[in-house]
Design an enzyme around this catalytic site. Sequence first.
Site, short mmCIF file in Angstrom:
data_model
loop_
_atom_site.label_atom_id
_atom_site.label_comp_id
_atom_site.label_asym_id
_atom_site.label_seq_id
_atom_site.Cartn_x
_atom_site.Cartn_y
_atom_site.Cartn_z
N SER A 86 34.75 47.63 95.53
CA SER A 86 35.11 47.52 96.94
C SER A 86 35.66 48.85 97.47
O SER A 86 34.94 49.85 97.48
CB SER A 86 36.11 46.36 97.11
OG SER A 86 36.10 45.86 98.42
N HIS A 236 32.48 38.34 95.38
CA HIS A 236 32.87 39.73 95.55
C HIS A 236 33.62 40.28 94.34
O HIS A 236 33.46 41.45 93.98
CB HIS A 236 33.73 39.86 96.82
CG HIS A 236 34.10 41.26 97.16
ND1 HIS A 236 33.15 42.27 97.29
CD2 HIS A 236 35.30 41.85 97.41
CE1 HIS A 236 33.76 43.40 97.61
NE2 HIS A 236 35.06 43.17 97.68
#
Length: 255
Positions: A86, A236
Amino acid sequence: MLQLNYKKFGSGNQHLIILHGFLGSLDNFQTIAKALEEQFTIYLIDARNHGKSPHTNSMSYELMANDIIDFCQQHQITKTSIIGHSMGGKTAAYLALIQPALIHQLFMVDIAPVKYKGDHQIILDAMQHLQLGQYHQRKDIEVELHQQIKSNAIVQLVLKNLKRDSTGFEWKCNLPILVKDYEIIMDFPTINAVDTSSEVYFIKGALSDYITVDNWNACLQYFPNAQLIEIANARHWVHAENFTDFVATILSLAK
């Protein structure tokens, strides 16, 4: 020059730096590091304004990439692979674009070098809303967070940012600066550069929408030789949600 907080694992011939995401810390990757330590010498690093690293008055990918360049100089690292999740992935991407000679292999974990709308605002609002001085038990803070954040996994991520001393609770992260520069973190700097020398892999969670057909073109714009790898049964937080396949993927690609 910042002295970033870090932990070192392993003694393999290859260097590997692991960079966490927004509101995370190096603790998020300790299990991964232990699984990879026979292959690599690993550095888990807290980004500025996160974990135990220094607090500063600004956040940007330019600054964070240069923090890693400085870190490598401090530790005599002239070539390294990087796993970046991320925000950490965007940092690694920018680093590879400005100094590709430093990068051996780049593993971008569920992120593209593009602007995201961002879904952290409710989390930041909940953290700001808390008057930490009023709480004496960690459990009470957890209950209060659940009033505004429905995901238990995200609540646990937020709680990892808590620290306690003799006077009570406070945030490890530099919350005011994260709030101030949140839009910068959601974006990606404009840069006229292409990296064809690094070996680049984008590792996508099969159930995640962070890497899409639309933004894959942006990935190839900066890294035209990049490959996309999908990890099943993962959103994620790929490395946490499918630990086994994530580690196997890294080991299979490592050179």
